[in-house]
Scaffold this active site. Sequence first.
Site, PDB file in Angstrom:
ATOM      1  N   VAL A  94       0.857  -1.184   0.000  1.00 45.53           N
ATOM      2  CA  VAL A  94       0.000   0.000   0.000  1.00 45.53           C
ATOM      3  C   VAL A  94       0.889   1.228   0.000  1.00 45.53           C
ATOM      4  O   VAL A  94       2.006   1.199   0.497  1.00 45.53           O
ATOM      5  CB  VAL A  94      -0.941   0.066   1.221  1.00 45.53           C
ATOM      6  CG1 VAL A  94      -1.991  -1.026   1.185  1.00 45.53           C
ATOM      7  CG2 VAL A  94      -0.153   0.031   2.521  1.00 45.53           C
ATOM      8  N   SER A  95       0.387   2.301  -0.604  1.00 45.93           N
ATOM      9  CA  SER A  95       1.017   3.607  -0.439  1.00 45.93           C
ATOM     10  C   SER A  95       0.203   4.337   0.600  1.00 45.93           C
ATOM     11  O   SER A  95      -0.973   4.049   0.800  1.00 45.93           O
ATOM     12  CB  SER A  95       1.029   4.386  -1.763  1.00 45.93           C
ATOM     13  OG  SER A  95      -0.295   4.662  -2.183  1.00 45.93           O
ATOM     14  N   THR A  96       0.792   5.293   1.278  1.00 45.86           N
ATOM     15  CA  THR A  96       0.097   5.983   2.366  1.00 45.86           C
ATOM     16  C   THR A  96      -1.181   6.645   1.877  1.00 45.86           C
ATOM     17  O   THR A  96      -2.244   6.521   2.490  1.00 45.86           O
ATOM     18  CB  THR A  96       1.028   7.038   2.993  1.00 45.86           C
ATOM     19  OG1 THR A  96       2.210   6.380   3.458  1.00 45.86           O
ATOM     20  CG2 THR A  96       0.351   7.717   4.163  1.00 45.86           C
ATOM     21  N   GLN A 140      -3.903   3.998   0.886  1.00 44.98           N
ATOM     22  CA  GLN A 140      -4.506   3.340   2.038  1.00 44.98           C
ATOM     23  C   GLN A 140      -5.550   4.239   2.686  1.00 44.98           C
ATOM     24  O   GLN A 140      -6.627   3.784   3.066  1.00 44.98           O
ATOM     25  CB  GLN A 140      -3.417   2.984   3.051  1.00 44.98           C
ATOM     26  CG  GLN A 140      -3.937   2.140   4.217  1.00 44.98           C
ATOM     27  CD  GLN A 140      -2.805   1.692   5.124  1.00 44.98           C
ATOM     28  OE1 GLN A 140      -1.700   2.210   5.045  1.00 44.98           O
ATOM     29  NE2 GLN A 140      -3.075   0.740   5.968  1.00 44.98           N
TER      30      GLN A 140
END
Length: 257
Positions: free
Chosen positions: A9-11, A14
């Site tokens: 996931v990327s911040t 997410q």
Amino acid sequence: MNLVGYVRVSTEEQARDGHGLGQQRDRLAAYCALHGHRLVEVIADEGVSASVPLAKRAGGAVLLERLKGAAHGVVVMRLDRLFRDAYDGLLFFRSAERTRSTVHSVSELIDSSTPAGKLALTIQLAAAQYERDLAVQRATECNAALRTQGRVYGHVPYGCVAVGEGDDRRQLRDPATWPLRESMVRDIRAGISLREVRSQLAERGVRSPTGKTHWSPNTLRELIVHHDTLATLPLATDEQLAASTHRTRDPEVSTHV
């Protein structure tokens, strides 16, 4: 079949979609149970963009090592968990074929152990690359249009000044720093080496956009990219400069290219 799960996931992603690592793990476990595979391990990369090559991610590097061992393949929720660049994806696929490893995607229903699965995988990679190229093209065209209109977005280029507020904020050429920018661009286009240009700037005490005593070659190269478009902007008046929200008042100091 022994499969290694990979979740990423990327911040921003997410927070926006809620596709967290836990949800991805659950989907991978359900897929393996349904199709009779054994999920031997789940490797995670958190806060990592798909634009980073798989081998340069901490978890991605571990995954590649696992596929050289006893694992028969990798399973992901979507192919874009592994890669978004088609070239990176095809290199991975070719390497997986050499080690007889398979690629499984839960969402796209891809199993590269079959001819149909291999074809679907190749098509998905090409489609992902196409979408990425389109996004880059749209961004480039949008940025060019904004520059032509003198609209301010992002950083104010070296040699320019931002005047006004809100939607009325516009980018103009700064009388104090624009001549210096023009001089640098002219020298570079005339074939003077970047090393010589850097040396001349250092001798004159002209600091780089980041405030350093020496300009980087990349910064000098980038000066000419949008220079011609910026050259069509009006020159700021004294009244506009007095009300400017961003301006390099000393031609020897600037913050952006």
